[in-house]
Write a protein that holds these residues in place. Sequence first.
Motif, PDB file in Angstrom:
ATOM      1  N   TRP A   1       0.849  -1.194   0.000  1.00 45.93           N
ATOM      2  CA  TRP A   1       0.000   0.000   0.000  1.00 45.93           C
ATOM      3  C   TRP A   1       0.882   1.242   0.000  1.00 45.93           C
ATOM      4  O   TRP A   1       1.859   1.332   0.728  1.00 45.93           O
ATOM      5  CB  TRP A   1      -0.917   0.003   1.216  1.00 45.93           C
ATOM      6  CG  TRP A   1      -2.017  -1.012   1.133  1.00 45.93           C
ATOM      7  CD1 TRP A   1      -2.017  -2.259   1.675  1.00 45.93           C
ATOM      8  CD2 TRP A   1      -3.261  -0.858   0.461  1.00 45.93           C
ATOM      9  NE1 TRP A   1      -3.199  -2.909   1.387  1.00 45.93           N
ATOM     10  CE2 TRP A   1      -3.985  -2.073   0.640  1.00 45.93           C
ATOM     11  CE3 TRP A   1      -3.842   0.170  -0.285  1.00 45.93           C
ATOM     12  CZ2 TRP A   1      -5.258  -2.270   0.109  1.00 45.93           C
ATOM     13  CZ3 TRP A   1      -5.109  -0.026  -0.812  1.00 45.93           C
ATOM     14  CH2 TRP A   1      -5.813  -1.228  -0.616  1.00 45.93           C
ATOM     15  N   SER A   2       0.506   2.190  -0.833  1.00 43.34           N
ATOM     16  CA  SER A   2       1.225   3.463  -0.904  1.00 43.34           C
ATOM     17  C   SER A   2       0.257   4.522  -1.411  1.00 43.34           C
ATOM     18  O   SER A   2      -0.709   4.208  -2.128  1.00 43.34           O
ATOM     19  CB  SER A   2       2.436   3.340  -1.849  1.00 43.34           C
ATOM     20  OG  SER A   2       3.048   4.603  -2.052  1.00 43.34           O
ATOM     21  N   TRP A   3       0.498   5.786  -1.058  1.00 46.69           N
ATOM     22  CA  TRP A   3      -0.342   6.866  -1.587  1.00 46.69           C
ATOM     23  C   TRP A   3      -0.124   7.076  -3.074  1.00 46.69           C
ATOM     24  O   TRP A   3      -0.913   7.737  -3.733  1.00 46.69           O
ATOM     25  CB  TRP A   3      -0.070   8.157  -0.832  1.00 46.69           C
ATOM     26  CG  TRP A   3      -0.642   8.193   0.544  1.00 46.69           C
ATOM     27  CD1 TRP A   3       0.030   8.301   1.721  1.00 46.69           C
ATOM     28  CD2 TRP A   3      -2.026   8.121   0.884  1.00 46.69           C
ATOM     29  NE1 TRP A   3      -0.835   8.293   2.784  1.00 46.69           N
ATOM     30  CE2 TRP A   3      -2.122   8.189   2.302  1.00 46.69           C
ATOM     31  CE3 TRP A   3      -3.213   8.001   0.152  1.00 46.69           C
ATOM     32  CZ2 TRP A   3      -3.330   8.139   2.979  1.00 46.69           C
ATOM     33  CZ3 TRP A   3      -4.426   7.945   0.832  1.00 46.69           C
ATOM     34  CH2 TRP A   3      -4.473   8.020   2.219  1.00 46.69           C
ATOM     35  N   GLY A   4       0.935   6.532  -3.607  1.00 44.16           N
ATOM     36  CA  GLY A   4       1.204   6.607  -5.036  1.00 44.16           C
ATOM     37  C   GLY A   4       2.260   5.593  -5.400  1.00 44.16           C
ATOM     38  O   GLY A   4       2.944   5.034  -4.524  1.00 44.16           O
ATOM     39  N   TYR A   5       2.413   5.348  -6.697  1.00 42.24           N
ATOM     40  CA  TYR A   5       3.361   4.342  -7.165  1.00 42.24           C
ATOM     41  C   TYR A   5       4.271   4.900  -8.261  1.00 42.24           C
ATOM     42  O   TYR A   5       5.489   4.879  -8.121  1.00 42.24           O
ATOM     43  CB  TYR A   5       2.607   3.099  -7.661  1.00 42.24           C
ATOM     44  CG  TYR A   5       1.813   2.448  -6.562  1.00 42.24           C
ATOM     45  CD1 TYR A   5       2.405   1.512  -5.709  1.00 42.24           C
ATOM     46  CD2 TYR A   5       0.482   2.799  -6.331  1.00 42.24           C
ATOM     47  CE1 TYR A   5       1.682   0.937  -4.668  1.00 42.24           C
ATOM     48  CE2 TYR A   5      -0.239   2.226  -5.301  1.00 42.24           C
ATOM     49  CZ  TYR A   5       0.366   1.302  -4.466  1.00 42.24           C
ATOM     50  OH  TYR A   5      -0.347   0.748  -3.435  1.00 42.24           O
TER      51      TYR A   5
ATOM     52  N   PRO B   1      -3.167   6.041  -8.585  1.00 44.64           N
ATOM     53  CA  PRO B   1      -3.111   4.730  -7.921  1.00 44.64           C
ATOM     54  C   PRO B   1      -4.421   3.968  -7.762  1.00 44.64           C
ATOM     55  O   PRO B   1      -4.419   2.893  -7.170  1.00 44.64           O
ATOM     56  CB  PRO B   1      -2.565   5.103  -6.544  1.00 44.64           C
ATOM     57  CG  PRO B   1      -3.185   6.445  -6.272  1.00 44.64           C
ATOM     58  CD  PRO B   1      -3.253   7.136  -7.611  1.00 44.64           C
TER      59      PRO B   1
ATOM     60  N   TRP C   1      -4.891   0.220  -5.991  1.00 42.73           N
ATOM     61  CA  TRP C   1      -5.518   0.032  -4.675  1.00 42.73           C
ATOM     62  C   TRP C   1      -6.606  -1.031  -4.738  1.00 42.73           C
ATOM     63  O   TRP C   1      -6.702  -1.888  -3.853  1.00 42.73           O
ATOM     64  CB  TRP C   1      -6.106   1.344  -4.187  1.00 42.73           C
ATOM     65  CG  TRP C   1      -5.091   2.374  -3.808  1.00 42.73           C
ATOM     66  CD1 TRP C   1      -3.764   2.168  -3.567  1.00 42.73           C
ATOM     67  CD2 TRP C   1      -5.326   3.774  -3.620  1.00 42.73           C
ATOM     68  NE1 TRP C   1      -3.148   3.359  -3.238  1.00 42.73           N
ATOM     69  CE2 TRP C   1      -4.077   4.353  -3.261  1.00 42.73           C
ATOM     70  CE3 TRP C   1      -6.447   4.584  -3.717  1.00 42.73           C
ATOM     71  CZ2 TRP C   1      -3.949   5.722  -3.014  1.00 42.73           C
ATOM     72  CZ3 TRP C   1      -6.320   5.942  -3.467  1.00 42.73           C
ATOM     73  CH2 TRP C   1      -5.080   6.503  -3.112  1.00 42.73           C
TER      74      TRP C   1
ATOM     75  N   LEU D   1      -8.084  10.042  -9.630  1.00 44.30           N
ATOM     76  CA  LEU D   1      -7.221   8.984  -9.108  1.00 44.30           C
ATOM     77  C   LEU D   1      -7.143   7.787 -10.053  1.00 44.30           C
ATOM     78  O   LEU D   1      -6.310   6.896  -9.862  1.00 44.30           O
ATOM     79  CB  LEU D   1      -7.715   8.511  -7.744  1.00 44.30           C
ATOM     80  CG  LEU D   1      -7.557   9.492  -6.593  1.00 44.30           C
ATOM     81  CD1 LEU D   1      -8.045   8.859  -5.299  1.00 44.30           C
ATOM     82  CD2 LEU D   1      -6.107   9.945  -6.441  1.00 44.30           C
TER      83      LEU D   1
ATOM     84  N   PRO E   1      -4.536  13.378  -0.652  1.00 50.80           N
ATOM     85  CA  PRO E   1      -3.395  12.561  -0.192  1.00 50.80           C
ATOM     86  C   PRO E   1      -2.457  12.149  -1.320  1.00 50.80           C
ATOM     87  O   PRO E   1      -1.235  12.212  -1.175  1.00 50.80           O
ATOM     88  CB  PRO E   1      -4.074  11.347   0.454  1.00 50.80           C
ATOM     89  CG  PRO E   1      -5.413  11.836   0.864  1.00 50.80           C
ATOM     90  CD  PRO E   1      -5.812  12.807  -0.208  1.00 50.80           C
ATOM     91  N   ASN E   2      -3.014  11.736  -2.453  1.00 46.95           N
ATOM     92  CA  ASN E   2      -2.160  11.349  -3.571  1.00 46.95           C
ATOM     93  C   ASN E   2      -1.460  12.559  -4.169  1.00 46.95           C
ATOM     94  O   ASN E   2      -0.279  12.478  -4.561  1.00 46.95           O
ATOM     95  CB  ASN E   2      -2.980  10.642  -4.648  1.00 46.95           C
ATOM     96  CG  ASN E   2      -2.154  10.330  -5.882  1.00 46.95           C
ATOM     97  OD1 ASN E   2      -2.330  10.945  -6.932  1.00 46.95           O
ATOM     98  ND2 ASN E   2      -1.235   9.376  -5.772  1.00 46.95           N
TER      99      ASN E   2
ATOM    100  N   TRP F   1      -0.506  15.198  -2.549  1.00 47.41           N
ATOM    101  CA  TRP F   1       0.576  15.530  -1.615  1.00 47.41           C
ATOM    102  C   TRP F   1       1.760  14.597  -1.831  1.00 47.41           C
ATOM    103  O   TRP F   1       2.917  15.025  -1.831  1.00 47.41           O
ATOM    104  CB  TRP F   1       0.052  15.447  -0.189  1.00 47.41           C
ATOM    105  CG  TRP F   1       1.015  15.955   0.837  1.00 47.41           C
ATOM    106  CD1 TRP F   1       1.880  15.237   1.596  1.00 47.41           C
ATOM    107  CD2 TRP F   1       1.217  17.328   1.213  1.00 47.41           C
ATOM    108  NE1 TRP F   1       2.604  16.051   2.432  1.00 47.41           N
ATOM    109  CE2 TRP F   1       2.222  17.342   2.217  1.00 47.41           C
ATOM    110  CE3 TRP F   1       0.635  18.537   0.816  1.00 47.41           C
ATOM    111  CZ2 TRP F   1       2.657  18.519   2.804  1.00 47.41           C
ATOM    112  CZ3 TRP F   1       1.064  19.700   1.407  1.00 47.41           C
ATOM    113  CH2 TRP F   1       2.068  19.688   2.391  1.00 47.41           C
ATOM    114  N   TRP F   2       1.465  13.314  -2.014  1.00 45.37           N
ATOM    115  CA  TRP F   2       2.526  12.341  -2.288  1.00 45.37           C
ATOM    116  C   TRP F   2       3.247  12.686  -3.595  1.00 45.37           C
ATOM    117  O   TRP F   2       4.481  12.642  -3.659  1.00 45.37           O
ATOM    118  CB  TRP F   2       1.925  10.940  -2.379  1.00 45.37           C
ATOM    119  CG  TRP F   2       2.909   9.875  -2.759  1.00 45.37           C
ATOM    120  CD1 TRP F   2       3.669   9.113  -1.911  1.00 45.37           C
ATOM    121  CD2 TRP F   2       3.260   9.454  -4.076  1.00 45.37           C
ATOM    122  NE1 TRP F   2       4.462   8.243  -2.618  1.00 45.37           N
ATOM    123  CE2 TRP F   2       4.234   8.427  -3.953  1.00 45.37           C
ATOM    124  CE3 TRP F   2       2.845   9.828  -5.356  1.00 45.37           C
ATOM    125  CZ2 TRP F   2       4.793   7.792  -5.061  1.00 45.37           C
ATOM    126  CZ3 TRP F   2       3.403   9.196  -6.459  1.00 45.37           C
ATOM    127  CH2 TRP F   2       4.363   8.188  -6.303  1.00 45.37           C
TER     128      TRP F   2
END
Length: 507
Positions: free
Chosen positions: A60-64, A70, A74, A181, A225-226, A228-229
């Motif tokens: 799991w990550s806020w982005g890849y 993402p 997810w 997203l 959140p994504n 920001w990542w």
Amino acid sequence: MQHALTRSPPSGSMAARLAEPRVVLGILALWLLLHAVLRLLTGPTLGMDDAEQALSAQAWSWGYRTEQPPLFTWLLLLLEPVLGVGHVPITVLRYLFLGGCCLAYWQAARLWLGDDGRAAVAVLALPAMYTFGWYAQVDLTHSTVLATAVAVLLWLSARLARRQTYLDYFLLGVTLGLGVLGKWNFALAGLALVLTGLILPELRRVVLHPGTLLAAAVALVIVLPNAWWLLGHKSMGEAGTAVLVRGARSQLASLGDLLVAALAFAQPWLVLAGILFLPSLRRCRREQVARPAVRVLGTYVIIALLLHALLVVPFGGVNYSERWMIGPLLPLPILFAAFLAPQHLPIGRWLAVLAVLVVVTLGMRVAIPLAGGDACLGKCRILYPFDAIADGLRQAGFRDGTVVVGDLHLGGNLRVRMPQSRVVETSAPPGVFGPPTGNGQCLLAWISPEPGTPPPPELLEGARAKLGVDASLPARRGAVTAPLLGAVERRLSIGYLLFEQPNGECR
């Protein structure tokens, strides 16, 4: 805004029976089911987009990757514990999105056009368009999310044009957030819809309604959140360049690419439908034209295309492709159907043409594996012998640990066949594939044009920068080679560098 009231084909007529919701949705469900079954029977080798998703869905990550958002990953992470790692959960997810796209598009067409007959003509155009009839079936992931989000956007815009409710504005915010997203350029679809509403008096009250603030707030909460990542890894300009620019292209050449992509997106449906429905186009009287659809969706299409064209201003050469046109051009079949005479719809003949197209595409999916790698004219990634490659790497001494690659397709397919090992692709931000799980081996792997080809410098540099790998340490070197499925001459060779002990964070 009042929608055009048009009569459906006479009750009991062939066109009326074929335009019934259960018939239309049943046809679409059968189309998608046949493709899904064929994909599951084809085997575990993944295409490019599928391999990228299999590779990303390790943690799991806020982005890849800054090039793609993402959401699909997810959802895949949620499915893998139930369906396993590989082509099965990816196929299930793909066809859930395509099914959702068809359902939302059907509802949008019914609201914008005012009758089931023309709505059936619009939604049954999708299997006849290359992007949906072939491309989405064999390779697309993020773009299936985009298509679903755009279809829902068209549906909600029609609902809001009739009546403004806070529930629909909330759903609009969810759609906007999840759509971004799913695929970055969905943001242009949302902006195009807002500009359309500001331009057209009949939609201005929809945009200026307080519910718009609710939709914007919901979308922002979902995306933040994504975002920001993403900004933590690249600036907006760098992220935009990574997404949009592929190689050196002039602005004029990019606009030419945009024109070609726009023309290609609707084919072969537009040519075939133009021929088959020409009598209905001629018989349509002025009062039968679904004017709200023409005004609103026509304006949206123009604005969305202009927004895509304006991307060349900050980014110069932009790599436009036909799948990008899902955002601006998905309303085209509804616009086309808006000019048809509702009492003269040769739906039966269109279904016959559609059946031929579907049989041809299904036949191609069967024929490619049967013909084998020697007969394949393209890359034919589905025929790459990754089972034999993985077995060869194990025979060379790799048991478990971390596999480092510089190729998404190779990495995703190795991850499917080595689920106990971590696979790291060097262009991704550090840490997105999860931490090492033990003190295993370190394996660097790359596509080798010929056995003995040394590892690419960018792979060595990426392994050093991301994992601290010291390539000068003692290692086992070699290559694994296997023929493409069904081939005699064409072969795939994978070079490897195997460290028996942990090497930095490669373990």
